[in-house]
Design an enzyme around this catalytic site. Structure first.
Site, PDB file in Angstrom:
ATOM      1  N   GLY A  12       0.781  -1.235   0.000  1.00 19.89           N
ATOM      2  CA  GLY A  12       0.000   0.000   0.000  1.00 19.89           C
ATOM      3  C   GLY A  12       0.809   1.280   0.000  1.00 19.89           C
ATOM      4  O   GLY A  12       0.314   2.330   0.422  1.00 19.89           O
ATOM      5  N   SER A  13       2.048   1.252  -0.526  1.00 16.96           N
ATOM      6  CA  SER A  13       2.815   2.510  -0.541  1.00 16.96           C
ATOM      7  C   SER A  13       2.216   3.495  -1.547  1.00 16.96           C
ATOM      8  O   SER A  13       2.242   4.708  -1.322  1.00 16.96           O
ATOM      9  CB  SER A  13       4.298   2.264  -0.821  1.00 16.96           C
ATOM     10  OG  SER A  13       4.511   1.905  -2.164  1.00 16.96           O
ATOM     11  N   ASN A  14       1.670   3.003  -2.646  1.00 13.93           N
ATOM     12  CA  ASN A  14       0.992   3.915  -3.582  1.00 13.93           C
ATOM     13  C   ASN A  14      -0.278   4.482  -2.949  1.00 13.93           C
ATOM     14  O   ASN A  14      -0.584   5.668  -3.110  1.00 13.93           O
ATOM     15  CB  ASN A  14       0.664   3.205  -4.891  1.00 13.93           C
ATOM     16  CG  ASN A  14       1.852   3.181  -5.837  1.00 13.93           C
ATOM     17  OD1 ASN A  14       2.224   4.215  -6.392  1.00 13.93           O
ATOM     18  ND2 ASN A  14       2.467   2.018  -6.010  1.00 13.93           N
ATOM     19  N   MET A  90      -3.560  -6.877  -7.157  1.00 17.08           N
ATOM     20  CA  MET A  90      -2.866  -7.904  -7.936  1.00 17.08           C
ATOM     21  C   MET A  90      -3.811  -8.910  -8.597  1.00 17.08           C
ATOM     22  O   MET A  90      -3.556 -10.110  -8.576  1.00 17.08           O
ATOM     23  CB  MET A  90      -1.857  -8.622  -7.035  1.00 17.08           C
ATOM     24  CG  MET A  90      -0.754  -7.700  -6.573  1.00 17.08           C
ATOM     25  SD  MET A  90      -0.020  -6.809  -7.958  1.00 17.08           S
ATOM     26  CE  MET A  90       1.544  -6.359  -7.294  1.00 17.08           C
ATOM     27  N   ARG A  91      -4.890  -8.392  -9.158  1.00 16.42           N
ATOM     28  CA  ARG A  91      -5.818  -9.264  -9.883  1.00 16.42           C
ATOM     29  C   ARG A  91      -6.221  -8.592 -11.178  1.00 16.42           C
ATOM     30  O   ARG A  91      -6.217  -7.356 -11.256  1.00 16.42           O
ATOM     31  CB  ARG A  91      -7.092  -9.511  -9.068  1.00 16.42           C
ATOM     32  CG  ARG A  91      -6.857 -10.334  -7.856  1.00 16.42           C
ATOM     33  CD  ARG A  91      -8.134 -10.570  -7.070  1.00 16.42           C
ATOM     34  NE  ARG A  91      -7.780 -11.284  -5.864  1.00 16.42           N
ATOM     35  CZ  ARG A  91      -7.622 -12.607  -5.807  1.00 16.42           C
ATOM     36  NH1 ARG A  91      -7.886 -13.352  -6.866  1.00 16.42           N
ATOM     37  NH2 ARG A  91      -7.242 -13.187  -4.695  1.00 16.42           N
ATOM     38  N   ASN A 107      -4.872   2.336 -13.108  1.00 10.99           N
ATOM     39  CA  ASN A 107      -3.932   1.369 -12.543  1.00 10.99           C
ATOM     40  C   ASN A 107      -2.515   1.913 -12.668  1.00 10.99           C
ATOM     41  O   ASN A 107      -2.207   2.647 -13.603  1.00 10.99           O
ATOM     42  CB  ASN A 107      -4.037   0.045 -13.310  1.00 10.99           C
ATOM     43  CG  ASN A 107      -3.108  -1.024 -12.758  1.00 10.99           C
ATOM     44  OD1 ASN A 107      -3.026  -1.224 -11.546  1.00 10.99           O
ATOM     45  ND2 ASN A 107      -2.384  -1.712 -13.630  1.00 10.99           N
ATOM     46  N   HIS A 109       1.376   0.596 -13.117  1.00 11.84           N
ATOM     47  CA  HIS A 109       2.117  -0.611 -13.487  1.00 11.84           C
ATOM     48  C   HIS A 109       3.613  -0.300 -13.482  1.00 11.84           C
ATOM     49  O   HIS A 109       4.034   0.737 -14.022  1.00 11.84           O
ATOM     50  CB  HIS A 109       1.672  -1.091 -14.880  1.00 11.84           C
ATOM     51  CG  HIS A 109       2.377  -2.346 -15.285  1.00 11.84           C
ATOM     52  ND1 HIS A 109       2.048  -3.571 -14.758  1.00 11.84           N
ATOM     53  CD2 HIS A 109       3.433  -2.550 -16.115  1.00 11.84           C
ATOM     54  CE1 HIS A 109       2.871  -4.491 -15.272  1.00 11.84           C
ATOM     55  NE2 HIS A 109       3.710  -3.894 -16.089  1.00 11.84           N
TER      56      HIS A 109
HETATM   57  C1  GAR Z   1       3.782  -1.346  -7.247  1.00  9.74           C
HETATM   58  O1  GAR Z   1       5.113  -1.418  -7.695  1.00  9.74           O
HETATM   59  C2  GAR Z   1       2.826  -1.404  -8.412  1.00  9.74           C
HETATM   60  O2  GAR Z   1       3.297  -0.753  -9.545  1.00  9.74           O
HETATM   61  C3  GAR Z   1       2.730  -2.884  -8.645  1.00  9.74           C
HETATM   62  O3  GAR Z   1       2.721  -3.460  -7.362  1.00  9.74           O
HETATM   63  C4  GAR Z   1       3.409  -2.603  -6.473  1.00  9.74           C
HETATM   64  C5  GAR Z   1       2.485  -2.294  -5.310  1.00  9.74           C
HETATM   65  O4  GAR Z   1       3.185  -1.602  -4.317  1.00  9.74           O
HETATM   66  N1  GAR Z   1       1.547  -3.224  -9.360  1.00  9.74           N
HETATM   67  C6  GAR Z   1       1.494  -4.197 -10.244  1.00  9.74           C
HETATM   68  O5  GAR Z   1       2.445  -4.907 -10.517  1.00  9.74           O
HETATM   69  C7  GAR Z   1       0.139  -4.383 -10.891  1.00  9.74           C
HETATM   70  N2  GAR Z   1       0.213  -5.362 -11.925  1.00  9.74           N
HETATM   71  P1  GAR Z   1       2.392  -0.868  -3.172  1.00  9.74           P
HETATM   72  O6  GAR Z   1       1.421  -1.889  -2.570  1.00  9.74           O
HETATM   73  O7  GAR Z   1       3.455  -0.464  -2.183  1.00  9.74           O
HETATM   74  O8  GAR Z   1       1.686   0.300  -3.769  1.00  9.74           O
END
Ligand code: GAR
Length: 208
Positions: A12-14, A90-91, A107, A109
């Site tokens: 969840g850093s984003n 992640m789905r 989203n 990526h």
């Molecule tokens: C992030 O790097 C995001 O870009 C990636 O998962 C990570 C989640 O980090 N997303 C994907 O790969 C989607 N296919 P976070 O939970 O710290 O935000």
């Protein structure tokens, strides 16, 4: 003020970067709900810390993918959500949610799409040997990471980069462009024409 619904599966850093951008006034929006498919997600604590309603909704509690995503779509619609944000969800999102929020699901990526879609975009880039990678914010369509591109940011890939070191570099950029994309959307500056996203306003706003 724009009402957001966030879907996240993990760290969840984003999600945090969006919360921080709202709290600082950079984005004028409120987060109506966090939905997660993972009861262990650190995103849940981040929501709690900010009094954001959290719902753990797991596919295994539904008969099929369509009913899972219909349920999520109904919940988000019922709460008045205008933009759905996938912050490390992640789905592959199912059709009922995509149809309910056409060009209103974003989203992030960790690669420069259309290169390296799917899982482990950073590892794919290191293994392939590209010299530049980065991240992409895009609208979600029914494919895997195929929807219209909103904003991208690039980072160099060095010979000694690993999946971890590249992920760290990319993540810093993710935390800039995702809030920026949401801010532009909230200001009505994003238009979709076919598969192209037109960002209205000054070019400088997009220089990263
Ligand atoms: C992030 O790097 C995001 O870009 C990636 O998962 C990570 C989640 O980090 N997303 C994907 O790969 C989607 N296919 P976070 O939970 O710290 O935000």
């Amino acid at each position: 003020m724009l009402t957001l619904g966030v879907l996240a599966s993990g760290r969840g850093s984003n999600f945090q970067s969006i919360i921080d951008s709202i709290n600082s006034g950079y984005i004028k929006a409120n987060i109506s709900a966090l939905i997660t498919d993972n009861p262990e997600a650190s995103a849940i604590q981040r929501a709690k810390n900010n009094n954001i309603d959290t719902f753990i909704i797991r596919p295994k509690d539904f008969q099929n993918r369509d009913s899972y995503y219909s349920n999520i779509a109904d919940m988000l619609t019922g709460r008045g959500v205008e933009l759905v944000v996938l912050a490390g969800f992640m789905r592959v999102v199912g059709r009922p949610l995509i149809q309910a929020f056409k060009n209103r699901i974003m989203n992030i990526h960790p690669a420069l799409l259309p290169s390296f879609p799917g899982l482990h975009g950073q590892k794919q880039a290191v293994d392939y040997g590209v010299k530049i990678s980065g991240c992409t914010v895009h609208f979600v369509d029914e494919g895997v990471d195929t929807g219209p591109v909103i904003i991208q940011a690039a980072v160099p890939v060095h010979d000694d980069d690993t999946e971890e070191s590249l992920s760290d570099k990319i993540l810093k950029e993710e935390h800039k462009i995702f809030p920026l994309a949401i801010k532009l959307f909230s200001e009505g500056k994003i238009a979709v024409e076919g598969r192209k996203v037109i960002v209205k306003g000054r070019r400088e706003e997009l220089s990263l």
